[in-house]
Each structure stands twice: as C-alpha cells, then as structure tokens.
Write a protein that holds these residues in place. Structure first.
Motif, PDB file in Angstrom:
ATOM      1  N   UNK A 189     -17.767 -30.422  14.767  1.00 53.71           N
ATOM      2  CA  UNK A 189     -17.669 -29.540  15.935  1.00 53.71           C
ATOM      3  C   UNK A 189     -19.064 -29.119  16.360  1.00 53.71           C
ATOM      4  N   UNK A 190     -19.185 -28.764  17.632  1.00 51.55           N
ATOM      5  CA  UNK A 190     -20.462 -28.296  18.172  1.00 51.55           C
ATOM      6  C   UNK A 190     -20.212 -27.102  19.083  1.00 51.55           C
ATOM      7  N   UNK A 191     -21.271 -26.363  19.349  1.00 50.39           N
ATOM      8  CA  UNK A 191     -21.210 -25.296  20.336  1.00 50.39           C
ATOM      9  C   UNK A 191     -21.026 -25.926  21.718  1.00 50.39           C
ATOM     10  N   UNK A 192     -20.026 -25.465  22.428  1.00 50.03           N
ATOM     11  CA  UNK A 192     -19.695 -26.094  23.710  1.00 50.03           C
ATOM     12  C   UNK A 192     -20.799 -25.926  24.743  1.00 50.03           C
ATOM     13  N   UNK A 193     -21.619 -24.903  24.602  1.00 50.76           N
ATOM     14  CA  UNK A 193     -22.669 -24.651  25.595  1.00 50.76           C
ATOM     15  C   UNK A 193     -23.974 -25.353  25.261  1.00 50.76           C
ATOM     16  N   UNK A 194     -24.309 -25.428  23.974  1.00 49.42           N
ATOM     17  CA  UNK A 194     -25.612 -25.976  23.582  1.00 49.42           C
ATOM     18  C   UNK A 194     -25.531 -27.352  22.939  1.00 49.42           C
ATOM     19  N   UNK A 195     -24.370 -27.721  22.416  1.00 53.75           N
ATOM     20  CA  UNK A 195     -24.240 -28.983  21.702  1.00 53.75           C
ATOM     21  C   UNK A 195     -24.742 -28.928  20.275  1.00 53.75           C
ATOM     22  N   UNK A 196     -25.157 -27.750  19.803  1.00 55.96           N
ATOM     23  CA  UNK A 196     -25.637 -27.617  18.427  1.00 55.96           C
ATOM     24  C   UNK A 196     -24.465 -27.681  17.446  1.00 55.96           C
ATOM     25  N   UNK A 197     -24.638 -28.364  16.305  1.00 56.69           N
ATOM     26  CA  UNK A 197     -23.541 -28.468  15.334  1.00 56.69           C
ATOM     27  C   UNK A 197     -23.071 -27.103  14.842  1.00 56.69           C
ATOM     28  N   UNK A 198     -21.774 -26.905  14.790  1.00 50.81           N
ATOM     29  CA  UNK A 198     -21.186 -25.700  14.216  1.00 50.81           C
ATOM     30  C   UNK A 198     -20.432 -26.002  12.928  1.00 50.81           C
ATOM     31  N   UNK A 199     -20.248 -27.268  12.617  1.00 52.28           N
ATOM     32  CA  UNK A 199     -19.703 -27.681  11.315  1.00 52.28           C
ATOM     33  C   UNK A 199     -20.209 -29.087  11.039  1.00 52.28           C
ATOM     34  N   UNK A 200     -20.319 -29.411   9.763  1.00 54.70           N
ATOM     35  CA  UNK A 200     -20.834 -30.714   9.375  1.00 54.70           C
ATOM     36  C   UNK A 200     -19.832 -31.828   9.600  1.00 54.70           C
ATOM     37  N   UNK A 201     -20.239 -33.028   9.233  1.00 57.20           N
ATOM     38  CA  UNK A 201     -19.361 -34.195   9.400  1.00 57.20           C
ATOM     39  C   UNK A 201     -18.122 -34.050   8.533  1.00 57.20           C
ATOM     40  N   UNK A 202     -16.965 -34.488   9.056  1.00 51.62           N
ATOM     41  CA  UNK A 202     -15.709 -34.477   8.320  1.00 51.62           C
ATOM     42  C   UNK A 202     -15.008 -35.821   8.483  1.00 51.62           C
ATOM     43  N   UNK A 203     -14.208 -36.167   7.470  1.00 55.09           N
ATOM     44  CA  UNK A 203     -13.623 -37.494   7.414  1.00 55.09           C
ATOM     45  C   UNK A 203     -12.680 -37.822   8.548  1.00 55.09           C
ATOM     46  N   UNK A 204     -11.864 -36.845   8.986  1.00 55.80           N
ATOM     47  CA  UNK A 204     -10.893 -37.144  10.028  1.00 55.80           C
ATOM     48  C   UNK A 204     -11.563 -37.526  11.339  1.00 55.80           C
ATOM     49  N   UNK A 205     -12.658 -36.855  11.685  1.00 59.34           N
ATOM     50  CA  UNK A 205     -13.358 -37.221  12.920  1.00 59.34           C
ATOM     51  C   UNK A 205     -14.274 -38.414  12.699  1.00 59.34           C
ATOM     52  N   UNK A 206     -14.906 -38.507  11.534  1.00 62.16           N
ATOM     53  CA  UNK A 206     -15.808 -39.634  11.272  1.00 62.16           C
ATOM     54  C   UNK A 206     -15.079 -40.972  11.317  1.00 62.16           C
TER      55      UNK A 206
END
Length: 393
Positions: A205-222
């Motif tokens: 996940x990322x901050x919707x305004x800045x694009x900065x990561x708000x959580x690390x990589x996870x298997x379901x999305x990777x």
C-alpha cells in the motif's frame, strides 16, 4: 463382518495414499475446460453474489477471473459474458466515490485488461473502439497523477491495481497503434524510485497523495504484480521476480514450495486477501504464484506449486467439471484456473533460467508420508496375524 470392514478400510487408506502419490508426481496443468464449466455453473447459481458477502471485490473477481481464463482458453463468448456482468450495476457497485479515474483504477484496470484480451481475439471494430477509449482515459489519469499509483477507492491506493492498469496500456500498444510508451517509461521510473526499503519490491500500500509506501511488500499483491510486470518491462520484471522468490518462497516443515504473506523474517496478521495463514503461508498467494511463475518461464516452480496444490487442494473431478476443496470456495477455483492457464498476452515468453530450478527432492517428505500411510494398514494386519499365531502356538 469385522474382518471385511477392516479390509475395506485398509484398501481405502492405501488407495487414498496412492492417489496422493499420483497427484504429486504427474502433470497438473490440465482440467481448465472442466474448471470453467464448474465456475460457469456456480456463477449462474449466484456464487458471485455470495462471494461479495465475504470479500470486498468478491463479485468482481469471480467474473473477472472467469473471463480472463476464458480468454486464455480462446473462449470468446464466455469472456464476453463475464465482461457484461462486470459492466453491470452489480459489477460497479463497490467502486463509487470521487476519484480522478471514474470507478477507480482497480475496476478500470482489470476491466480494460479483459476488454483488451477480448478485442485481441475478436478484432471486432466496436470492441476495439471501446478498448481505445478506455485506454486513453486510463493513460490520461496516469499522466496527470503526481504518483505512479492511482486510487482504487477514495483516498486509498494499492500499487498492484495500477500495475494491472499499466499492463492494459501495453496491451493496447500491441493490439492497436502504439501510443503509451512515454507513459510507461515515466511510470516505471517513478515505481523504481519508491520501492519498499526492506525488500526493494513494489510495496503493498502507498499514501494516495504522495505515493510513499505505507506498508511493505506482501505475498497476495506481489503474486499478482509479478503476473503482470513481464507485460510491462522484461528487465524490471526479472529483477522484481528474483527478489520476490528470495523473500517469499518457503517450505515450512519441509513440505512443498509455498508462498508466504510476509517476507522471510517478518510476520503479520492475516487479512481478507491472504486468507488464514498457516505457518506464515498464504494459500491465495501460493495459487496466484503458479501463474506468475508460468509467465516468467519458471517452469519448475509452476509445476511444483501446481502438484502441491493437487494434493493440498483435494480436487474433485468428473468427466464434465473439476473443483477444489469440494467446490466450497469458488473464488479459489477461479484463481487456480486463471493461474494454471496463464500465458503472456503482450510480451514474448522468456527463457527458462537454470538458477530458478526447484529440485525434485521437495516431494520426498510427502512421498515418504504417503508411502507410510499406505503401508500402515497392511503392516498392522500382518502384526496382528503374527501375534495371533504366536498366541495359538
């Protein structure tokens, strides 16, 4: 009568163990047509509406994955049937709110990918025009965005959804006149600049305004990201997939290859996407990784995961249908069908890399277990007979 019951039970146990051995050692890529037949029947019986009660995008994903698998199998009318349900009021219902891209990038990206697959098969002028129009709207949203990740819901952004949408623009440039190379180049540069610091993978996940990561990589999305990245850029895809394999591939208790929800050395809670975590393993991420491995040319991993799934998933097959876990969760069947039918729509198939090879010895613990279970009833019967013979003497 007791002897007959014991004999029948012994035969049943041995037959089940033999079936496990067979599933673990024979090819597991077949059955897509029968899986689609099962899913079609379930969808017509309301499975998508039921799934929506369990998952935020349950209705959408069941129809989307059915349609995408149908495209992979060149079943054009089935794919069109799925698309009409995605474009219905029920298909769009979860994706409301004020967002730069109408209905959000999750909805628009997956629909455009499916629409592009249908248009590539049909070459129908009307379908091609709609694909052109939707691609233009998605590209304009990316070009106007200060981050590489568009919102899926108001104020919420998941990089995986933008990855699917970007792949659909690459599909546009293959099917129609190329237009979006510059959009792709800029997107890739911005993605590379904002990777998860711990793993150097695309974040969950990322901050919707800045694009900065708000959580690390996870298997379901990777697992989904790595299914689509080869369609966008081969070099970046290879880099990301290699890291994904390093951080997420596991074999807890020495059983199988499987995919973690969190990187090796990290733990976290289960969620609606991952499903229950068993020793850190996500069954959904493991299923989707079959498709990611296939499109990356990682045949040994795709085969190993598929064969392990044939054992762990308890498939039930008839001459007409095939389902897993007795068909209790059709969404799981949909992900498996999509993964096992995976092929590249835009890029050329990559060469198999020897460094990715999964040794056949991963099967040994399970084979040993099946052989022990299969032999146990007969060893027990022999021991009982010896004891009785000794007592008689």
């Amino acid at each position: 009568m007791l002897r007959v019951v014991r004999l029948v039970l012994a035969v049943a146990i041995t037959a089940a163990a033999a079936l496990g051995v067979a599933r673990l050692t024979t090819p597991a890529d077949g059955g897509i047509t029968r899986q689609l037949a099962f899913l079609r029947s379930e969808l017509e019986s309301g499975a998508a509406e039921d799934a929506q009660q369990q998952f935020p995008e349950g209705y959408f994903f069941l129809y989307a994955l059915y349609g995408l698998t149908a495209v992979d199998a060149s079943r054009l009318e089935d794919a069109r049937w799925a698309l009409t349900h995605l474009e219905s009021d029920a298909g769009r219902a979860p994706f409301t709110g004020d967002m730069p891209l109408k209905y959000g990038v999750f909805y628009r990206g997956w629909v455009n990918w499916l629409r592009g697959g249908i248009a590539a098969l049909s070459r129908d002028p009307g379908e091609l025009r709609q694909f052109e129009q939707d691609s233009a709207e998605i590209a304009a949203a990316f070009d106007a965005s200060p981050t590489p990740y568009l919102t899926s819901y108001p104020g919420q952004a998941w990089p995986v959804d933008s990855t699917v949408a970007m792949a659909s623009l690459r599909l546009h440039d293959k099917v129609l006149t190329p237009k979006y190379e510059e959009t792709t180049i800029v997107w890739l540069a911005n993605v590379r600049a904002g990777l998860d610091p711990a793993t150097q993978l695309i974040p969950h996940t990322v901050d919707a305004d800045t694009g900065e990561p708000t959580s690390g990589a996870q298997g379901t999305s990777q697992s989904i990201i790595n299914r689509f990245l080869p369609e966008i850029d081969a070099d970046f895809a290879t880099q990301q997939y290699t890291r994904f394999r390093t951080w997420f591939l596991d074999a807890p208790l020495g059983l199988g290859p499987a995919v973690r929800e969190y990187p090796v050395g990290f733990d976290g809670p289960a969620n609606v996407d991952s499903g229950p975590l068993v020793l850190g393993i996500s069954l959904s991420a493991t299923a989707v990784t079959i498709g990611a491995a296939r499109v990356h040319g990682d045949a040994s991993l795709a085969t190993s995961l598929s064969q392990f799934g044939e054992v762990a998933g308890w498939p039930l097959a008839t001459p007409w249908t095939k389902r897993y876990a007795f068909g209790l969760a059709p969404i799981g069947d949909a992900f498996l069908a999509w993964s096992k039918s995976a092929r590249l729509w835009v890029a050329a198939p990559p060469a198999e890399l020897p460094s990715r090879y999964i040794s056949v010895w991963w099967r040994l613990p399970l084979l040993t277990l099946f052989l022990a279970v299969g032999a146990a009833p007969w060893l027990l019967r022999a021991a009982v007979r010896r004891r009785r013979a000794g007592s008689s003497a």
